[in-house]
Design an enzyme around this catalytic site. Structure first.
Site, PDB file in Angstrom:
ATOM      1  N   GLY A   9       0.818  -1.198   0.000  1.00  0.00           N
ATOM      2  CA  GLY A   9       0.000   0.000   0.000  1.00  0.00           C
ATOM      3  C   GLY A   9       0.855   1.252   0.000  1.00  0.00           C
ATOM      4  O   GLY A   9       2.084   1.192   0.114  1.00  0.00           O
ATOM      5  N   ASN A  10       0.221   2.407  -0.090  1.00  0.00           N
ATOM      6  CA  ASN A  10       0.950   3.673  -0.131  1.00  0.00           C
ATOM      7  C   ASN A  10       1.613   4.016   1.193  1.00  0.00           C
ATOM      8  O   ASN A  10       2.641   4.693   1.213  1.00  0.00           O
ATOM      9  CB  ASN A  10      -0.005   4.803  -0.530  1.00  0.00           C
ATOM     10  CG  ASN A  10      -0.355   4.754  -2.004  1.00  0.00           C
ATOM     11  OD1 ASN A  10       0.492   4.913  -2.864  1.00  0.00           O
ATOM     12  ND2 ASN A  10      -1.628   4.510  -2.301  1.00  0.00           N
ATOM     13  N   GLY A 108      -8.154  -0.864  -7.699  1.00  0.00           N
ATOM     14  CA  GLY A 108      -6.904  -1.270  -7.057  1.00  0.00           C
ATOM     15  C   GLY A 108      -6.896  -2.744  -6.703  1.00  0.00           C
ATOM     16  O   GLY A 108      -7.930  -3.325  -6.334  1.00  0.00           O
ATOM     17  N   ASP A 110      -5.737  -4.187  -4.138  1.00  0.00           N
ATOM     18  CA  ASP A 110      -6.121  -4.427  -2.747  1.00  0.00           C
ATOM     19  C   ASP A 110      -7.634  -4.466  -2.586  1.00  0.00           C
ATOM     20  O   ASP A 110      -8.169  -5.273  -1.806  1.00  0.00           O
ATOM     21  CB  ASP A 110      -5.515  -3.364  -1.831  1.00  0.00           C
ATOM     22  CG  ASP A 110      -5.843  -1.930  -2.258  1.00  0.00           C
ATOM     23  OD1 ASP A 110      -6.205  -1.710  -3.435  1.00  0.00           O
ATOM     24  OD2 ASP A 110      -5.725  -1.019  -1.409  1.00  0.00           O
ATOM     25  N   ASP A 130     -12.261  -0.203   4.172  1.00  0.00           N
ATOM     26  CA  ASP A 130     -10.829  -0.403   4.395  1.00  0.00           C
ATOM     27  C   ASP A 130     -10.202   0.920   4.816  1.00  0.00           C
ATOM     28  O   ASP A 130     -10.184   1.891   4.063  1.00  0.00           O
ATOM     29  CB  ASP A 130     -10.172  -0.930   3.116  1.00  0.00           C
ATOM     30  CG  ASP A 130      -8.738  -1.395   3.348  1.00  0.00           C
ATOM     31  OD1 ASP A 130      -8.133  -1.021   4.376  1.00  0.00           O
ATOM     32  OD2 ASP A 130      -8.219  -2.148   2.503  1.00  0.00           O
ATOM     33  N   THR A 185      -7.722  22.008  23.373  1.00  0.00           N
ATOM     34  CA  THR A 185      -7.526  21.953  21.925  1.00  0.00           C
ATOM     35  C   THR A 185      -7.269  20.530  21.431  1.00  0.00           C
ATOM     36  O   THR A 185      -7.837  20.104  20.423  1.00  0.00           O
ATOM     37  CB  THR A 185      -6.354  22.872  21.512  1.00  0.00           C
ATOM     38  OG1 THR A 185      -6.656  24.208  21.908  1.00  0.00           O
ATOM     39  CG2 THR A 185      -6.147  22.837  20.003  1.00  0.00           C
TER      40      THR A 185
END
Length: 261
Positions: A9-10, A108, A110, A130, A185
């Site tokens: 994957g990326n 893709g 995947d 996913d 915050t």
């Protein structure tokens, strides 16, 4: 003998080794496009050895990848370190499902593996969510057809963009906040990111259900699925190894097809 499965994957590369149907080991490493086949080869060999998995016992390899340069790297790795020609999930590979997409080549590998794994394991119409670099929703029909899906920015991409595009907001980890209304915050950002994505999941799934009008189970997978799923009203179950299981099923279909040819 064992099957090595690799989902490139990326952001991460997820790997697993199957002996028969049993997943005997699995690992997640950071995707680095600059690494060579030797660097990855040594790393994978070490991971296998530390898990007492015999490198020489790997007799087959299957790869899905959304990073084309690394597809080539891992093909070379497979030949050099394991002496195997890997099966790469790409157009022309037998998957056992029909892809009802305008251009099937755009889907893709995947996502195809997820659809194959979901229908192969659960045998019913479903939505696979996913949680990767992108958050994807893939619809599989009761006949096992891949019907299409939805692609949204991943939760980590959104959190990082917020940090980078603002001067005073800090980077936060992705986790369930103490309360929906933050008292500082950090907790306010956590709440916006976390519950924003829970609402994204539930909202898109509901819209798919309304449009598709069929009983659908919703399966979550990916690195952060276990964090998000408990707060989601839409997700029915988490299957962390869905992509790897899908790759194993695809390998078996192609092995059977080759034997029958």
């Amino acid at each position: 003998m064992s099957l090595l499965v690799l989902d490139i994957g990326n952001t991460n590369i997820v790997m697993g080794v199957y002996t028969g149907e049993e997943l005997t080991g699995h690992w997640r490493i950071v995707t680095d496009r600059e690494k060579t086949e030797d660097e990855y080869g040594v790393l994978i060999s070490q991971l296998l050895e530390r898990s007492r998995i015999d490198v020489a016992g790997i007799d087959s390899i299957v790869i899905s990848s959304v990073v084309p340069p690394l597809t080539i790297t891992f093909e070379e790795l497979a030949k050099k370190y394991f002496g195997k020609d890997p099966l790469v999930v790409e157009p022309g590979v037998k998957t056992g499902i029909r892809i009802r997409y305008d251009n099937p080549k755009e889907v893709g590998a995947d996502r195809i593996a997820n659809a194959v794994g979901a229908f192969g394991k659960y045998g019913s119409a479903c939505i696979v969510v996913d949680f990767g670099t992108a958050t994807t929703f893939d619809l599989v029909s009761s006949e096992g057809d891949y019907m299409g899906g939805v692609i949204a920015p991943g939760i980590n991409i959104s959190a990082e963009a917020l940090f980078k595009q603002t001067s005073k907001l800090p980077r936060v980890d992705i986790s369930r906040p103490l309360s929906i209304v933050g008292k500082n915050t950090v907790e306010s950002i956590k709440s916006g990111i976390f519950y924003g994505y829970v609402s994204l999941i539930d909202g898109i799934v509901e819209r798919i259900r309304r449009e598709y009008r069929e009983d659908l189970i919703v399966i979550a997978t990916g690195g952060i699925a276990k964090t998000i799923a408990p707060e989601s009203e839409a997700i029915d179950l988490v299957d962390e190894n869905l992509t790897l299981d899908g790759l194993r099923i695809i390998y078996l279909k192609n092995k059977k097809n080759a034997e029958e040819a």
